[in-house]
Write a protein that holds these residues in place. Structure first.
Motif, PDB file in Angstrom:
ATOM      1  N   ALA A 158      15.594   4.057  30.014  1.00 50.00           N
ATOM      2  CA  ALA A 158      14.312   3.383  30.193  1.00 50.00           C
ATOM      3  C   ALA A 158      14.334   2.523  31.454  1.00 50.00           C
ATOM      4  CB  ALA A 158      13.997   2.527  28.968  1.00 50.00           C
ATOM      5  N   ARG A 159      15.475   1.846  31.691  1.00 49.74           N
ATOM      6  CA  ARG A 159      15.580   1.008  32.896  1.00 49.74           C
ATOM      7  C   ARG A 159      15.503   1.868  34.152  1.00 49.74           C
ATOM      8  NH1 ARG A 159      17.071  -4.216  31.442  1.00 49.74           N
ATOM      9  NH2 ARG A 159      17.669  -4.305  29.253  1.00 49.74           N
ATOM     10  N   THR A 160      16.170   3.019  34.114  1.00 47.71           N
ATOM     11  CA  THR A 160      16.115   3.922  35.256  1.00 47.71           C
ATOM     12  C   THR A 160      14.696   4.434  35.473  1.00 47.71           C
ATOM     13  OG1 THR A 160      18.301   4.610  34.559  1.00 47.71           O
ATOM     14  CG2 THR A 160      17.259   5.903  36.296  1.00 47.71           C
ATOM     15  N   ILE A 161      14.027   4.752  34.358  1.00 49.85           N
ATOM     16  CA  ILE A 161      12.654   5.264  34.475  1.00 49.85           C
ATOM     17  C   ILE A 161      11.754   4.195  35.096  1.00 49.85           C
ATOM     18  CG2 ILE A 161      10.630   5.967  33.157  1.00 49.85           C
ATOM     19  CD1 ILE A 161      12.620   7.328  31.178  1.00 49.85           C
TER      20      ILE A 161
ATOM     21  N   MET B 151      11.853  -2.894  24.370  1.00 45.74           N
ATOM     22  CA  MET B 151      12.346  -4.173  24.874  1.00 45.74           C
ATOM     23  C   MET B 151      12.971  -4.001  26.262  1.00 45.74           C
ATOM     24  SD  MET B 151      11.282  -5.875  22.475  1.00 45.74           S
ATOM     25  CE  MET B 151      11.700  -7.476  23.123  1.00 45.74           C
ATOM     26  N   ALA B 152      13.700  -2.887  26.450  1.00 49.08           N
ATOM     27  CA  ALA B 152      14.337  -2.646  27.749  1.00 49.08           C
ATOM     28  C   ALA B 152      13.291  -2.489  28.838  1.00 49.08           C
ATOM     29  CB  ALA B 152      15.215  -1.401  27.662  1.00 49.08           C
TER      30      ALA B 152
ATOM     31  N   ASP C 141      11.751  -5.861  29.560  1.00 55.55           N
ATOM     32  CA  ASP C 141      12.735  -6.682  30.268  1.00 55.55           C
ATOM     33  C   ASP C 141      12.871  -6.249  31.721  1.00 55.55           C
ATOM     34  OD1 ASP C 141      14.885  -8.631  30.276  1.00 55.55           O
ATOM     35  OD2 ASP C 141      16.191  -6.893  30.566  1.00 55.55           O
ATOM     36  N   GLU C 142      12.937  -4.942  31.934  1.00 48.61           N
ATOM     37  CA  GLU C 142      13.134  -4.427  33.283  1.00 48.61           C
ATOM     38  C   GLU C 142      11.900  -4.706  34.146  1.00 48.61           C
ATOM     39  OE1 GLU C 142      16.104  -3.268  33.899  1.00 48.61           O
ATOM     40  OE2 GLU C 142      15.743  -2.776  36.012  1.00 48.61           O
ATOM     41  N   LEU C 143      10.722  -4.561  33.548  1.00 53.26           N
ATOM     42  CA  LEU C 143       9.499  -4.848  34.301  1.00 53.26           C
ATOM     43  C   LEU C 143       9.438  -6.320  34.672  1.00 53.26           C
ATOM     44  CD1 LEU C 143       6.878  -2.736  32.310  1.00 53.26           C
ATOM     45  CD2 LEU C 143       7.625  -2.336  34.641  1.00 53.26           C
ATOM     46  N   GLU C 144       9.853  -7.171  33.741  1.00 48.26           N
ATOM     47  CA  GLU C 144       9.843  -8.612  34.012  1.00 48.26           C
ATOM     48  C   GLU C 144      10.832  -8.961  35.105  1.00 48.26           C
ATOM     49  OE1 GLU C 144      10.529 -10.705  30.407  1.00 48.26           O
ATOM     50  OE2 GLU C 144       8.414 -10.584  29.810  1.00 48.26           O
ATOM     51  N   LYS C 145      12.001  -8.333  35.000  1.00 49.79           N
ATOM     52  CA  LYS C 145      13.055  -8.619  35.968  1.00 49.79           C
ATOM     53  C   LYS C 145      12.600  -8.272  37.375  1.00 49.79           C
ATOM     54  CE  LYS C 145      17.158  -7.271  34.285  1.00 49.79           C
ATOM     55  NZ  LYS C 145      18.222  -6.245  34.209  1.00 49.79           N
TER      56      LYS C 145
ATOM     57  N   ALA D  92      14.676   6.127  15.698  1.00 46.25           N
ATOM     58  CA  ALA D  92      15.461   6.698  16.789  1.00 46.25           C
ATOM     59  C   ALA D  92      15.747   5.657  17.872  1.00 46.25           C
ATOM     60  CB  ALA D  92      14.719   7.900  17.382  1.00 46.25           C
ATOM     61  N   GLY D  93      15.166   4.471  17.756  1.00 43.43           N
ATOM     62  CA  GLY D  93      15.491   3.402  18.695  1.00 43.43           C
ATOM     63  C   GLY D  93      14.388   3.035  19.661  1.00 43.43           C
ATOM     64  N   ALA D  94      13.137   3.350  19.299  1.00 41.87           N
ATOM     65  CA  ALA D  94      12.032   3.081  20.222  1.00 41.87           C
ATOM     66  C   ALA D  94      11.868   1.591  20.515  1.00 41.87           C
ATOM     67  CB  ALA D  94      10.727   3.651  19.666  1.00 41.87           C
ATOM     68  N   ARG D  95      12.217   0.749  19.528  1.00 44.49           N
ATOM     69  CA  ARG D  95      12.020  -0.675  19.753  1.00 44.49           C
ATOM     70  C   ARG D  95      12.956  -1.206  20.844  1.00 44.49           C
ATOM     71  NH1 ARG D  95       8.662  -3.541  16.882  1.00 44.49           N
ATOM     72  NH2 ARG D  95       8.595  -2.187  15.087  1.00 44.49           N
ATOM     73  N   ASP D  96      14.195  -0.717  20.841  1.00 42.90           N
ATOM     74  CA  ASP D  96      15.126  -1.138  21.893  1.00 42.90           C
ATOM     75  C   ASP D  96      14.639  -0.657  23.255  1.00 42.90           C
ATOM     76  OD1 ASP D  96      16.684  -2.275  19.984  1.00 42.90           O
ATOM     77  OD2 ASP D  96      18.045  -0.569  19.790  1.00 42.90           O
ATOM     78  N   VAL D  97      14.108   0.566  23.259  1.00 49.51           N
ATOM     79  CA  VAL D  97      13.588   1.107  24.511  1.00 49.51           C
ATOM     80  C   VAL D  97      12.431   0.252  25.006  1.00 49.51           C
ATOM     81  CG1 VAL D  97      12.406   3.086  25.512  1.00 49.51           C
ATOM     82  CG2 VAL D  97      14.357   3.445  24.003  1.00 49.51           C
TER      83      VAL D  97
END
Lengths: 551, 125
Positions: free
Chosen positions: B100-103, B50-51, B54-58, B43-48
């Motif tokens: 995920a980024r919004t969360i 990574m997002a 990435d967002e936490l790092e950013k 369902a795309g958990a891996r992309d989530v």
């Protein structure tokens, strides 16, 4: 861009303005000026936030505090308390947010479930043995090793009433006892993880989410029966399950929970992985043994049963993943534990993979004896809007359908065979009125025709002939007497096939004939498909689209 | 890991593991738990995942721990992401990388639950 300490968002939708929002904004601006905060606080007018009955609204970031029904005279308090001193004004805050979220165990999907096998799935990190140990993992193994004799373990398993979850429902304790009584220098435990039913994936989920529970169950089985070696025969199509099993076995060996002298006792047990050969029939226990030995995955005649003469000619216990995942819970909590759930003859729970025409698909674990209605309607949320429940297929290609009139029959090892289906490994496919039963039977029979190993005649030739008759019926070429012919052949194949695959292959056909005979007759006599699925040439509802001429 | 040689050692290790699970929660302010079974990944958990990383790092947010888990069983809602900020677990369903980024921004950084996407809250076990 200028950086502000506080961003205050004021809703300036029409509703909020009508409720007096504008007066508040002016009052707020005045207050900010008075306290010299207009350089630090950015006021933003936003569009409607959607909570109009609570307006006018003010949202303050970074905290994200939402003030509701603010009046101009509140501006002073908000600025002095919140903006100046950093103390949000509780009196005006919206409190409803947290209380509105339901608890996970309260939402209907989980409320009616009982999690024993799936107790750790989605709770722990499957690649960290510490997390499993923290959830009382390997407690059952240590209890068995230090507080119980092998006979005690067998007795507890017998008293618990646990039955094999692979489909046939053979009592696990009895199987272990038979193996225990065998005298042999070497015995084996095999975990059957060759889950082949289309639509069933509970074993995969357990292996991916909680692999250690299966390892622990196997070690306990080894202790109880006197086996020192275990094999897990896992589908090669489950790469993630294979990887997590490998990690789990490695960690358990490093921790001394597998291998020589487990926990300092005299008991040694080792587990090896074997990849499945990619055939459905390899889930049949004698074919599985052949496959592990390196031979062609074909079934053998029984008896001798594997508990007498199994892998490499030695006594072998074969248990399914779900059965083994039950074992640690039974040993740890005692023989009465499973009896709290389920029925007299079928204690415990069963995991079903809910799929098809149902609102919430997923894995559900319910006590045995739960009516189908509870699973489909209470847990699965029913059939999608506008359609009605027609039937549900249990047991995959080896099982049959349960029609709507039997929705309230308890699902256990006694009632399902009476309905002409089997428990199977737990696939549960829901169908609505758009599904044609002839087509469904054809689909499942085609699967078994493809997967038949070809060793015995009834299964190799018989199922092929049945499929041809079914194809004739669904093409509108069915003849009078076809249904009787199907029934006769089906019953014959069931009686004469060598292994479980052939013995159950006619089930989808026989059970759809039993409950939906009128649909078969409609196909044969009137050359029409009531659900408009089958392509009947020249029939009443022939699909014109396929024959449309290009302009 | 050293070999566990007796039942006492196993029990000791259990107490230790339970403690370390607890203290780990104390150490990292936020735990992000992602269902990474086959269903979740499909369902795309891996992309989530990574997002989220990435967002936490950013945002330079290091006080978070990301844990992969098995499937919860509620496949319809996959990918499921659970956020543990010390109190209850909050389960989000059908998470996309954008969500995920919004969360991360709203829930993890600012502590505001994005209630529109929440399936349920859950007790820690």
């Amino acid at each position: 861009m200028k950086i502000f300490r506080i961003h205050a968002l004021i809703c300036a939708g029409a509703q909020c303005l009508a409720a007096g929002g504008n007066g508040f904004e002016d009052a707020l601006k005045d207050e900010l000026k008075k306290h010299d905060l207009d350089e630090e606080v950015s006021l933003v007018e936003t569009g409607c936030m959607g909570a109009c009955q609570l307006g006018p609204l003010l949202v303050v970031y970074p905290e994200g505090v939402m003030y509701i029904k603010v009046k101009p005279e509140d501006a002073k308090e908000i600025v002095e308390e919140h903006f100046l001193k950093g103390r949000p004004v509780r009196r005006l805050m919206w409190k409803g947010e947290k209380a509105e979220l339901p608890n996970l165990s309260e939402i209907p999907f989980f409320a009616k479930q009982t999690k024993i096998v799936l107790r750790n799935c989605g709770i722990i990190n499957p690649e960290d043995i510490d997390e499993y140990i923290a959830q009382d993992g390997y407690e059952a193994l240590s209890k068995a090793l230090f507080e119980m004799t092998p006979q005690d373990v067998v007795q507890v398993m017998k008293d618990s009433g646990l039955r094999g979850r692979g489909g046939a429902g053979f009592p696990t304790g009895l199987k272990w006892e038979l193996a225990f009584k065998q005298i042999s220098d070497q015995k084996y435990i095999i975990c059957n993880a060759d889950e082949g039913d289309p639509g069933a994936y509970m074993d995969r989920s357990v292996l991916e989410g909680d692999p250690h529970s299966v390892l622990e169950g196997m070690a306990i089985a080894g202790y109880a029966t006197g086996a020192s070696k275990g094999y897990i025969y896992v589908r090669a199509e489950y790469p993630l399950a294979v990887k997590r099993l490998e990690v789990a076995i490695k960690q358990a060996k490093e921790a001394g929970l597998l291998g020589k002298n487990i926990l300092g006792s005299s008991f040694s047990f080792d587990i090896e992985l074997r990849m499945g050969a990619g055939a459905f029939v390899c889930g049949e226990e004698t074919a599985l043994i052949n496959s592990i030995e390196g031979n062609r995955g074909e079934p053998k005649k029984k008896p001798p049963f594997p508990v007498v003469k199994g892998l490499f000619g030695k006594p072998t216990v074969i248990n399914n993943v779900e059965t083994l995942a039950n074992v640690p819970a039974v040993i740890e909590k005692g023989s009465k534990f499973l009896r709290q759930f389920g029925t007299e003859k079928s204690p415990g729970t069963k995991v079903f993979a809910l799929a098809g025409k149902v609102n919430i698909t997923g894995l559900v674990e319910v006590p045995l004896g739960t009516p189908l209605r509870t699973i489909v309607f209470d847990i699965g949320g029913g059939v999608p809007e506008g359609h009605s429940f027609k039937a549900a297929q249990t047991g995959g290609p080896s099982g049959g359908v349960i029609p709507a009139k039997h929705l309230d029959v308890p699902m256990d090892y006694e009632n399902l065979p009476a309905l002409g289906t089997i428990m199977g490994s737990g696939g549960l496919i829901v169908m609505d009125e758009k599904s044609c039963m002839v087509d469904v039977a054809k689909f499942f029979l085609k699967f078994t025709v493809d997967e038949s190993c070809g060793k015995c005649v009834p299964c190799r030739e018989g199922t092929k002939q049945m499929l041809e008759i079914l194809e004739h019926i669904s093409n509108g070429k069915g003849e009078k007497g076809d249904i009787e012919k199907l029934e006769k052949m089906g019953n014959l194949i069931k009686l004469t096939s060598l292994c479980g695959l052939g013995q159950t292959a006619p089930n989808p056909v026989l059970s759809t004939i039993r409950y939906f005979r009128d649909e078969y007759e409609e196909h044969i006599n009137n050359k029409s498909c009531p659900s408009n699925i089958c392509k009947i040439e020249g029939g009443k509802n022939e699909r014109k689209v396929a024959h449309r001429q290009t302009a | 890991m050293d070999k566990i040689k007796s039942i006492e050692e196993l029990r000791k290790l259990r107490e230790h593991a339970k403690q370390s699970l607890k203290t780990r929660q104390g150490e990292a302010k936020v735990k992000v738990l992602i269902s990474m079974g086959t269903v979740g990944i499909a369902a795309g958990a891996r992309d989530v995942l990574m997002a989220i990383i990435d967002e936490l790092e950013k945002r330079n947010f290091t006080d978070a721990q990301i844990i992969e888990r098995g499937s919860l069983g509620l496949d319809l809602e996959e990918p499921v992401v659970a956020i543990d900020m010390g109190g209850e677990l909050i389960y989000y369903g059908k998470v996309t990388p954008e969500m995920a980024r919004t969360i991360v921004a709203q829930h993890i950084i600012n502590g505001q639950i994005v209630s529109d996407w929440v399936i349920a809250k859950g007790n820690k076990k």
